[in-house]
Design a protein around this motif. Structure first.
Motif, PDB file in Angstrom:
ATOM      1  N   TYR A 178      44.240  17.791  -1.347  1.00 13.77           N
ATOM      2  CA  TYR A 178      43.106  18.878  -1.238  1.00 13.77           C
ATOM      3  C   TYR A 178      42.172  17.860  -0.380  1.00 13.77           C
ATOM      4  O   TYR A 178      41.500  16.934  -0.859  1.00 13.77           O
ATOM      5  CB  TYR A 178      42.499  19.122  -2.305  1.00 13.77           C
ATOM      6  N   MET A 179      41.513  18.548   0.827  1.00  9.15           N
ATOM      7  CA  MET A 179      40.333  18.195   1.514  1.00  9.15           C
ATOM      8  C   MET A 179      39.764  19.387   2.076  1.00  9.15           C
ATOM      9  O   MET A 179      40.432  20.260   2.859  1.00  9.15           O
ATOM     10  CB  MET A 179      40.949  17.151   2.553  1.00  9.15           C
TER      11      MET A 179
ATOM     12  N   GLY B 135      38.514  22.141   4.220  1.00  7.81           N
ATOM     13  CA  GLY B 135      38.560  22.430   5.874  1.00  7.81           C
ATOM     14  C   GLY B 135      39.957  21.951   6.324  1.00  7.81           C
ATOM     15  O   GLY B 135      40.033  22.000   7.546  1.00  7.81           O
ATOM     16  N   SER B 136      40.672  21.416   5.697  1.00  7.08           N
ATOM     17  CA  SER B 136      42.089  21.003   6.142  1.00  7.08           C
ATOM     18  C   SER B 136      43.034  22.070   6.668  1.00  7.08           C
ATOM     19  O   SER B 136      43.777  21.722   7.281  1.00  7.08           O
ATOM     20  CB  SER B 136      42.702  20.050   5.009  1.00  7.08           C
ATOM     21  N   GLY B 137      42.591  23.222   6.034  1.00 10.66           N
ATOM     22  CA  GLY B 137      44.034  24.282   6.389  1.00 10.66           C
ATOM     23  C   GLY B 137      44.989  24.183   5.578  1.00 10.66           C
ATOM     24  O   GLY B 137      45.930  24.910   5.808  1.00 10.66           O
ATOM     25  N   VAL B 138      45.050  23.417   4.301  1.00 15.77           N
ATOM     26  CA  VAL B 138      46.188  23.392   3.437  1.00 15.77           C
ATOM     27  C   VAL B 138      45.850  24.651   2.489  1.00 15.77           C
ATOM     28  O   VAL B 138      45.062  24.762   1.874  1.00 15.77           O
ATOM     29  CB  VAL B 138      46.121  22.220   2.783  1.00 15.77           C
ATOM     30  N   ASN B 139      46.883  25.508   2.388  1.00 20.33           N
ATOM     31  CA  ASN B 139      46.877  26.751   1.668  1.00 20.33           C
ATOM     32  C   ASN B 139      47.269  26.666   0.277  1.00 20.33           C
ATOM     33  O   ASN B 139      46.971  27.467  -0.616  1.00 20.33           O
ATOM     34  CB  ASN B 139      47.027  28.090   2.313  1.00 20.33           C
ATOM     35  N   THR B 140      47.788  25.687  -0.137  1.00 22.65           N
ATOM     36  CA  THR B 140      48.417  25.399  -1.500  1.00 22.65           C
ATOM     37  C   THR B 140      47.825  23.748  -1.737  1.00 22.65           C
ATOM     38  O   THR B 140      48.836  23.107  -1.852  1.00 22.65           O
ATOM     39  CB  THR B 140      49.890  25.588  -1.675  1.00 22.65           C
ATOM     40  N   PRO B 141      46.860  23.494  -1.922  1.00 28.07           N
ATOM     41  CA  PRO B 141      46.301  22.145  -1.938  1.00 28.07           C
ATOM     42  C   PRO B 141      46.202  21.752  -3.686  1.00 28.07           C
ATOM     43  O   PRO B 141      46.101  22.390  -4.432  1.00 28.07           O
ATOM     44  CB  PRO B 141      44.682  22.392  -1.945  1.00 28.07           C
ATOM     45  N   ILE B 142      46.680  20.495  -3.614  1.00 24.48           N
ATOM     46  CA  ILE B 142      46.799  19.753  -5.114  1.00 24.48           C
ATOM     47  C   ILE B 142      45.677  19.004  -5.217  1.00 24.48           C
ATOM     48  O   ILE B 142      45.385  17.886  -4.324  1.00 24.48           O
ATOM     49  CB  ILE B 142      47.935  18.941  -5.126  1.00 24.48           C
ATOM     50  N   GLU B 143      44.834  18.919  -6.308  1.00 26.88           N
ATOM     51  CA  GLU B 143      43.759  18.073  -6.495  1.00 26.88           C
ATOM     52  C   GLU B 143      44.390  16.725  -6.999  1.00 26.88           C
ATOM     53  O   GLU B 143      44.814  16.837  -8.091  1.00 26.88           O
ATOM     54  CB  GLU B 143      42.894  18.849  -7.665  1.00 26.88           C
ATOM     55  N   THR B 144      44.177  15.828  -6.278  1.00 33.98           N
ATOM     56  CA  THR B 144      45.069  14.598  -6.638  1.00 33.98           C
ATOM     57  C   THR B 144      44.373  13.244  -6.111  1.00 33.98           C
ATOM     58  O   THR B 144      43.510  13.501  -5.120  1.00 33.98           O
ATOM     59  CB  THR B 144      46.406  14.350  -6.293  1.00 33.98           C
ATOM     60  N   ASN B 145      44.489  12.163  -6.707  1.00 35.69           N
ATOM     61  CA  ASN B 145      43.957  10.760  -6.151  1.00 35.69           C
ATOM     62  C   ASN B 145      45.170   9.890  -5.544  1.00 35.69           C
ATOM     63  O   ASN B 145      45.135   8.681  -5.257  1.00 35.69           O
ATOM     64  CB  ASN B 145      43.201  10.159  -7.170  1.00 35.69           C
ATOM     65  N   ASP B 146      46.322  10.715  -5.486  1.00 31.43           N
ATOM     66  CA  ASP B 146      47.535   9.992  -5.148  1.00 31.43           C
ATOM     67  C   ASP B 146      47.661   9.733  -3.728  1.00 31.43           C
ATOM     68  O   ASP B 146      47.639  10.599  -2.640  1.00 31.43           O
ATOM     69  CB  ASP B 146      48.856  11.107  -5.497  1.00 31.43           C
TER      70      ASP B 146
ATOM     71  N   ALA C 128      36.589  24.936  -8.267  1.00 29.94           N
ATOM     72  CA  ALA C 128      35.448  25.825  -8.144  1.00 29.94           C
ATOM     73  C   ALA C 128      35.306  26.035  -6.571  1.00 29.94           C
ATOM     74  O   ALA C 128      35.034  27.239  -5.938  1.00 29.94           O
ATOM     75  CB  ALA C 128      34.269  25.953  -8.804  1.00 29.94           C
ATOM     76  N   THR C 129      35.164  24.963  -5.736  1.00 35.59           N
ATOM     77  CA  THR C 129      34.821  24.853  -4.355  1.00 35.59           C
ATOM     78  C   THR C 129      36.120  25.435  -3.675  1.00 35.59           C
ATOM     79  O   THR C 129      35.826  26.200  -2.653  1.00 35.59           O
ATOM     80  CB  THR C 129      34.739  23.345  -3.911  1.00 35.59           C
ATOM     81  N   GLN C 130      37.241  25.094  -4.351  1.00 32.64           N
ATOM     82  CA  GLN C 130      38.441  25.865  -3.516  1.00 32.64           C
ATOM     83  C   GLN C 130      38.405  27.347  -3.684  1.00 32.64           C
ATOM     84  O   GLN C 130      38.727  27.954  -2.797  1.00 32.64           O
ATOM     85  CB  GLN C 130      39.859  25.425  -4.099  1.00 32.64           C
ATOM     86  N   LYS C 131      38.123  27.865  -4.764  1.00 35.50           N
ATOM     87  CA  LYS C 131      38.228  29.238  -5.028  1.00 35.50           C
ATOM     88  C   LYS C 131      36.821  29.927  -4.089  1.00 35.50           C
ATOM     89  O   LYS C 131      37.173  30.911  -3.719  1.00 35.50           O
ATOM     90  CB  LYS C 131      37.844  29.648  -6.388  1.00 35.50           C
ATOM     91  N   GLU C 132      35.757  29.282  -3.697  1.00 38.04           N
ATOM     92  CA  GLU C 132      34.879  29.710  -3.040  1.00 38.04           C
ATOM     93  C   GLU C 132      35.514  29.710  -1.454  1.00 38.04           C
ATOM     94  O   GLU C 132      34.913  30.624  -0.708  1.00 38.04           O
ATOM     95  CB  GLU C 132      33.441  28.819  -3.069  1.00 38.04           C
TER      96      GLU C 132
ATOM     97  N   ILE D 193      47.763  14.978   3.700  1.00 43.55           N
ATOM     98  CA  ILE D 193      47.087  15.982   3.627  1.00 43.55           C
ATOM     99  C   ILE D 193      47.913  17.408   4.004  1.00 43.55           C
ATOM    100  O   ILE D 193      47.830  18.545   3.096  1.00 43.55           O
ATOM    101  CB  ILE D 193      45.965  16.131   4.577  1.00 43.55           C
ATOM    102  N   ASN D 194      48.933  17.316   4.840  1.00 46.20           N
ATOM    103  CA  ASN D 194      49.732  18.274   5.153  1.00 46.20           C
ATOM    104  C   ASN D 194      51.320  17.519   4.803  1.00 46.20           C
ATOM    105  O   ASN D 194      51.736  17.143   5.667  1.00 46.20           O
ATOM    106  CB  ASN D 194      49.797  18.665   6.630  1.00 46.20           C
TER     107      ASN D 194
END
Length: 175
Positions: free
Chosen positions: A92-93, A95-106, A48-52, A111-112
């Motif tokens: 995903y982080m 404000g990182s500027g990644v436009n295709t972020p993966i929600e992961t703990n890997d 939800a945060t990413q979509k905002e 980040i890029n």
């Protein structure tokens, strides 16, 4: 069936998510360490945060295809739409500027991590070109690591790996 991870001992508890509705809260007791913890069924707060942050980047009306992140111990299955141009793939982080972020703990995903460029070739068909970020752990296509400046054209169904995460390209439907 879904899995939740105990926050105390990191063991997984499996449950049938079809028996519950979105927004419903569940409380679990870990059979290994007796820790009690709760979850809420439905969309993650992170998504939800990413979509905002980027509401227009998560719509796939343009039909440029998507990538499917295969579920593993670090994250759940995710389908991420692609856009025309450079799709920077990474962890995903905010404000990182990644436009295709993966929600992961890997921890092995940067980040890029890599870039998947979607463009039209000289015949007007969509072309997908993958290159490493550069990243610390590399980007692998068919178990071969991409060189520092190497670009690889990939097609529908191609499996590539970043860190401990496997991703499948789903190209847009041809007309």
């Amino acid at each position: 069936m879904k899995r939740v991870k105990c926050p105390k001992c990191d063991n997984y508890i499996t449950f049938d998510e079809t028996k519950y509705q979105a927004g419903q809260s569940l409380v679990f007791e870990c059979p290994y360490c007796s820790k009690q913890f709760g979850i809420r069924i439905g969309a993650s707060k992170l998504r939800a945060t990413q979509k905002e942050e980027n509401p227009d980047e998560h719509a796939n009306e343009n039909g440029y295809g998507s990538i499917v992140v295969i579920e593993n111990v670090f994250h759940y299955k995710q389908v991420l739409p692609l856009s025309l141009g450079d799709n920077v793939i990474g962890r995903y982080m905010k404000g990182s500027g990644v436009n295709t972020p993966i929600e992961t703990n890997d921890p092995s995903i940067d980040i890029n991590h890599c870039v998947l460029t979607v463009r039209h070739d000289k015949h007007g068909r969509l072309q997908y070109i993958l290159r490493d970020g550069p990243s610390y752990t590399g980007t692998f296509v068919d178990n071969e690591i991409l060189g520092d400046r190497e670009r690889r054209v990939i097609e529908d169904g191609c499996l590539f790996t970043i860190g401990a995460t496997s991703i499948i390209l789903r190209a847009a439907e041809s007309e």
